[in-house]
Write an enzyme that holds these catalytic residues in place. Sequence first.
Site, PDB file in Angstrom:
ATOM      1  N   THR A 173      -8.908  28.677 -11.251  1.00 38.55           N
ATOM      2  CA  THR A 173      -8.890  29.340 -12.554  1.00 38.55           C
ATOM      3  C   THR A 173      -9.323  30.793 -12.456  1.00 38.55           C
ATOM      4  OG1 THR A 173      -9.336  27.238 -13.663  1.00 38.55           O
ATOM      5  CG2 THR A 173      -9.776  29.246 -14.905  1.00 38.55           C
ATOM      6  N   VAL A 174     -10.468  31.027 -11.809  1.00 37.74           N
ATOM      7  CA  VAL A 174     -10.984  32.391 -11.714  1.00 37.74           C
ATOM      8  C   VAL A 174     -10.170  33.201 -10.722  1.00 37.74           C
ATOM      9  CG1 VAL A 174     -12.987  33.810 -11.174  1.00 37.74           C
ATOM     10  CG2 VAL A 174     -13.296  31.630 -12.347  1.00 37.74           C
TER      11      VAL A 174
ATOM     12  N   LYS B  63     -21.968  30.598  -6.870  1.00 35.03           N
ATOM     13  CA  LYS B  63     -23.434  30.532  -7.000  1.00 35.03           C
ATOM     14  C   LYS B  63     -24.048  29.513  -6.042  1.00 35.03           C
ATOM     15  CE  LYS B  63     -21.584  27.963 -10.550  1.00 35.03           C
ATOM     16  NZ  LYS B  63     -20.289  28.238 -11.187  1.00 35.03           N
TER      17      LYS B  63
ATOM     18  N   VAL C  80     -23.392  34.541 -11.602  1.00 38.54           N
ATOM     19  CA  VAL C  80     -24.327  34.173 -12.664  1.00 38.54           C
ATOM     20  C   VAL C  80     -23.878  34.804 -13.963  1.00 38.54           C
ATOM     21  CG1 VAL C  80     -26.713  34.278 -13.466  1.00 38.54           C
ATOM     22  CG2 VAL C  80     -26.246  34.049 -11.032  1.00 38.54           C
TER      23      VAL C  80
ATOM     24  N   GLY D 295     -21.035  34.651 -15.675  1.00 40.68           N
ATOM     25  CA  GLY D 295     -19.645  34.988 -15.956  1.00 40.68           C
ATOM     26  C   GLY D 295     -19.468  36.476 -16.186  1.00 40.68           C
TER      27      GLY D 295
ATOM     28  N   ILE E 195     -21.265  38.393 -18.103  1.00 39.10           N
ATOM     29  CA  ILE E 195     -22.496  39.100 -18.439  1.00 39.10           C
ATOM     30  C   ILE E 195     -22.978  39.868 -17.213  1.00 39.10           C
ATOM     31  CG2 ILE E 195     -24.880  38.866 -19.210  1.00 39.10           C
ATOM     32  CD1 ILE E 195     -24.121  36.190 -20.440  1.00 39.10           C
TER      33      ILE E 195
ATOM     34  N   GLU F  19     -15.562  20.047 -16.603  1.00 44.91           N
ATOM     35  CA  GLU F  19     -14.727  19.495 -15.538  1.00 44.91           C
ATOM     36  C   GLU F  19     -14.562  17.989 -15.727  1.00 44.91           C
ATOM     37  OE1 GLU F  19     -13.279  21.322 -13.319  1.00 44.91           O
ATOM     38  OE2 GLU F  19     -14.331  23.221 -13.621  1.00 44.91           O
TER      39      GLU F  19
ATOM     40  N   LYS G 204     -28.017  29.074 -10.413  1.00 45.16           N
ATOM     41  CA  LYS G 204     -28.022  30.443 -10.953  1.00 45.16           C
ATOM     42  C   LYS G 204     -29.432  30.999 -11.101  1.00 45.16           C
ATOM     43  CE  LYS G 204     -23.674  29.625 -13.416  1.00 45.16           C
ATOM     44  NZ  LYS G 204     -23.044  29.354 -14.739  1.00 45.16           N
TER      45      LYS G 204
ATOM     46  N   GLY H 201     -15.095  30.851 -17.767  1.00 47.58           N
ATOM     47  CA  GLY H 201     -13.679  31.022 -18.043  1.00 47.58           C
ATOM     48  C   GLY H 201     -13.052  32.069 -17.148  1.00 47.58           C
TER      49      GLY H 201
END
Length: 435
Positions: A12-13, A102, A129, A131, A133, A187, A202, A305
Site C-alpha cells: 500500500t505505502v 518501525k 512513526v 504516518g 505526522i 489488517e 513506535k 494509509g
Amino acid sequence: MSLGVGLLGLGTVGTGVAEILLNPEGRQPLVQQLRLRKIGVRNLKKPRAIPLPPSSLTDQLEAVVDNPGVDVVVEMLGGLEPARRLILRAIGMGKPVVTANKAVIAHHGVEINAAAAQAGVYVLMEAAVGGGIPIIEPLKQSLGANRIQRIIGIINGTTNYILTRMGSEGAAFAHVLADAQALGYAEADPTADVEGHDAADKITIMAGLAYGGLVQRQQVPTEGIRHLQATDLAYADQLGYTLKLLATAARLGQDRDGTQLLDVHVHPTLVPKDHPIAGVKGVNNAVLVEGEPVGQVMFYGPGAGSGPTASAVVADMLNIAAIREVAHGSHAGLDPLLAAVSWRQCRLADGQLTSHSNYVRLKVQDHPGVIGQIGACFGAEGVSIRSIIQVDNNPEEAEVVVVTQQVQEARFRRSLAALEQLDSVISVACCLRTL
C-alpha cells in the site's frame, strides 16, 4: 542533479511512493529530481494498482540495492528480515536509506545506526512513526535543545478508530473491529495493532531519539485493547474521561553512574476530556511532547494509509536530495550524527516502582458496608481515591468504579489482591491506567 531511487516493496505505502515519483508534475521541484530506477517485489505476478514499466520490476531484492543507478534505497518491505539485511547491505555500499519499517528500527536500530555512523550515510525514518505526522526529525533536530520530560502518543490509527466508535456508539469491540477490517483500517490479522505491538515499536523509536539511549523493545510493557468493553468507555465518559491506547515515554531521573531511568509503556488509558490529546478521534494520530523550555508541543494528523505515509517517505528522500545539492553529490559531507544518535546508557524502571493513577471496575455483592470495605483495602496500602461510584445492576449485585490518585504500582497491586479476598467482591472486572 537527479537522485536514483531503488524501492523495496510495493504494498500500500510502496505503491503510494511509486505513484508520487512517477507523477511529479505540480509537486515540489526537487520531486522531479527523484528518479525511480528499480522496484524489488516478492511476487512478480501479483497485480499492481498503478501502471509500471515491466523492466522496473524484479524479484531479486539484492539487485535493487546493488544497482549502480540507485543512489538511495527505500525499504517498504516491513518485518525484520530480509529488511534488516538489505538495509545493512545498502549502508555498506555507502547508500542512504529511507524506511517506514518501525519493527526493524525498534528491534535493530542500534546496529543499523552504528553502521550508518561508520559509513557516514543517512538512515531516515520519518514515516516509521505517525504516518504523515512529522515527529522523527523534530525529536532529532528542532527539539534537540530541550530536556524532553515526557512523550504521550496516540500512534496507532486502527485502535483509535475502534475506541472512538466504541465510545460514541456503545458498540462491542468485535463488531467495530470487523468494520475496521472491511474499511481497510485494520489488517486481516489485526494482532500487531489491537495487542499494542505496533504502538510499542513506535514509542521505542521515539524514546531512543528523545533520550539518546537504547531502549530494549522486548522490555516495554505492552497491553492492547482486545479485552475492553463498551461498559468501561461509558463509565469513563460519566467520570469525565475518554479512553485511548496511549504510548508513553518519560524520564524519571538517573542513577549515580549517570544511567538514565525511563518509564516506557503502552496501555489503554483514561484521558481527561480537557487534555489536548483527548479530542483525537478516528484514524488520526497525535504525539504530545513535554519539554523544557519549550513546554507542550503537539503533532497531529493522519497516522496511517498510503497517502500520509508515502508523503513522509518522499519527504525523507527530498531531504537527501537537498543535502546532495549542497554537497555537490558527495556523501562525504553527511553528518552521521543526524543519521544515528550517540547512544547513552538507559534502563527501564522496575514497573512495580513506577507511579500511576488507575481506574478499577469491581463486580460486588450489593451488601451494606461494601464501599467501606473497598475503601479500607485501598487505604491500607496508602492508595488515595479520587472518585468512586456505585451502579446497582440488580437487587443482589452492583458495580463499583474507582479512580485512584497517583500511586506506586506495587502498592496498587497489593490493594487489588486484598480486594479479591473480600467475600463481597465477586471479581475485578477491569483495571486501566488513568492519565
